[in-house]
Design a protein around this motif. Structure first.
Motif, PDB file in Angstrom:
ATOM      1  N   VAL A 217       0.802  -1.382   0.093  1.00 16.38           N
ATOM      2  CA  VAL A 217       0.066   0.278  -0.254  1.00 16.38           C
ATOM      3  C   VAL A 217       1.119   1.288   0.033  1.00 16.38           C
ATOM      4  O   VAL A 217       2.059   1.525   0.816  1.00 16.38           O
ATOM      5  CB  VAL A 217      -1.106   0.499   1.081  1.00 16.38           C
TER       6      VAL A 217
ATOM      7  N   ALA B 132       0.868   4.895  -0.017  1.00 19.34           N
ATOM      8  CA  ALA B 132      -0.025   6.878  -0.614  1.00 19.34           C
ATOM      9  C   ALA B 132       0.850   7.851  -1.116  1.00 19.34           C
ATOM     10  O   ALA B 132       2.351   8.510  -0.929  1.00 19.34           O
ATOM     11  CB  ALA B 132      -0.065   7.471   1.201  1.00 19.34           C
TER      12      ALA B 132
ATOM     13  N   THR C 241      -3.571  10.213   0.077  1.00 14.37           N
ATOM     14  CA  THR C 241      -4.305   9.002  -0.495  1.00 14.37           C
ATOM     15  C   THR C 241      -3.750   7.306  -1.011  1.00 14.37           C
ATOM     16  O   THR C 241      -2.595   7.517  -1.401  1.00 14.37           O
ATOM     17  CB  THR C 241      -5.747   9.457  -2.298  1.00 14.37           C
ATOM     18  N   ILE C 242      -4.199   6.077  -1.117  1.00 16.37           N
ATOM     19  CA  ILE C 242      -3.937   5.331  -0.492  1.00 16.37           C
ATOM     20  C   ILE C 242      -4.434   4.322  -2.292  1.00 16.37           C
ATOM     21  O   ILE C 242      -5.584   4.736  -2.338  1.00 16.37           O
ATOM     22  CB  ILE C 242      -3.811   4.623   0.651  1.00 16.37           C
ATOM     23  N   TYR C 243      -3.406   3.671  -2.290  1.00 17.53           N
ATOM     24  CA  TYR C 243      -3.672   2.467  -3.633  1.00 17.53           C
ATOM     25  C   TYR C 243      -2.738   1.490  -3.676  1.00 17.53           C
ATOM     26  O   TYR C 243      -2.103   0.791  -2.357  1.00 17.53           O
ATOM     27  CB  TYR C 243      -2.800   3.093  -4.844  1.00 17.53           C
TER      28      TYR C 243
END
Lengths: 192, 141
Positions: free
Chosen positions: B106, B108, B113-115
């Protein structure tokens, strides 16, 4: 979604990249150290299950019990849990151009659920404990965010939060100035 | 039934669910800017003499992140910096002598915003620093 798929060489009609885009190599203010991987090893890790006490700051709840076990250098997986308050930073480009990036002002996330996090325990340039923590969180206003957690200003809620501690014997993680990036970073050295 | 993995398809007839083993040495490294996250971890294993290892902790930042998603498509998350929130994964030695790190995680972006996804080897340059702890895995022969 701004920030995603920019500079892409080939995308489909849904904006998905069909092949990876070329990585960017960034110039930092100082001369690079020819040693690109600084590593130290220990014959075996020692593991602990840490319970972080309600009402304490994440920093205190992590550092104090580990110091009693003489653990000053470790890597931690922080499990999920609720915080009465939590602050975090993101890392945009440095407006003063002294480094490639600089941490933003702290963002107050309010009453927060941490999804999970990772932390490194080491020693600051002043010889005090230092915790470097990144985590994914659900903020008080319902957003899922991630970034650099300010552990001193993040207060554990009513329930205990647990962490897996992997500690190293014979390795010290010392914060020291890194000429290349022009910031102080945790770097491993041999020693107890 | 067949499973697909980075190492190829494994027929269920030969599927081995358990590999017994024990943890060996532990290594902590700081990997410097512009090195690749995935191949950097592989090179760390080479320098420490680890044939197989598990990631036990990882945080730092990337210039930009490149994650592989479902159906072989990719996402590029623009920085600098993209913060590495967490990584799960392992390094395995291959029959040809190569070491292969398989890492998901993960990240940011600069707005928090996280992906998430699988880190693509060669396409995730480190921005400021990357701190990683590896524990050597010693499979029983």
């Amino acid at each position: 979604m701004k920030g995603v798929n920019e500079n892409s060489a080939k995308i489909d009609d849904k904006g998905q990249l069909l092949r990876p885009s070329r990585p960017r190599t960034f110039k930092h203010p100082g001369k690079p150290n020819p040693i690109r991987i600084q590593s130290e090893n220990s014959p075996q890790a020692r593991h602990f299950r840490l319970a972080m006490a309600p009402g304490k700051s994440m920093f205190e709840a992590l550092v104090e019990p580990l110091a009693k076990m003489k653990v000053y250098n470790a890597s931690l997986t922080i499990f999920g849990g609720e915080y009465d308050s939590l602050s975090f930073c993101v890392a945009p480009p440095d407006p003063k151009k002294q480094a490639v990036i600089a941490y933003s002002k702290p963002i107050r996330a309010g009453k927060t659920q941490m999804i999970f996090g990772n932390a490194t325990l080491g020693e600051s340039m002043e010889g005090k404990p230092l915790v470097h923590c990144h985590a994914a969180i659900l903020t008080g206003d319902g957003q899922i965010k991630g970034g650099h957690i300010i552990t001193e200003n993040s207060i554990i809620g009513a329930k205990t939060i647990f962490a897996l501690v992997t500690s190293f014997d014979g390795i010290k993680l010392l914060q020291s100035f890194d000429p290349e990036t022009n910031i102080a970073l945790l770097q491993p050295v041999r020693g107890n | 039934m067949r499973f697909c993995s980075q190492l190829g398809e494994i027929d269920m007839g030969d599927f081995r669910a358990i590999e017994k083993g024990s943890m060996g040495r532990v290594a902590y490294a700081r990997i410097a800017p512009n090195e690749d996250l995935v191949t950097g971890i592989e090179k760390l294993c080479l320098s420490e003499g680890f044939d197989n290892a598990f990631v036990r902790g990882a945080l730092g930042s990337l210039v930009d992140a490149c994650l592989e998603n479902r159906e072989g498509k990719y996402s590029r998350i623009s920085g600098p910096a993209v913060e590495i929130v967490s990584i799960a994964g392992e390094v395995r030695s291959q029959d040809d002598g190569a070491l292969v790190a398989s890492l998901t995680g993960v990240v940011a972006d600069t707005r928090g915003t996280i992906y998430g996804g699988s880190f693509v080897a060669g396409f995730n340059p480190i921005c400021m620093t990357f701190e990683v702890t590896l524990e050597e895995w010693l499979p029983e022969v």
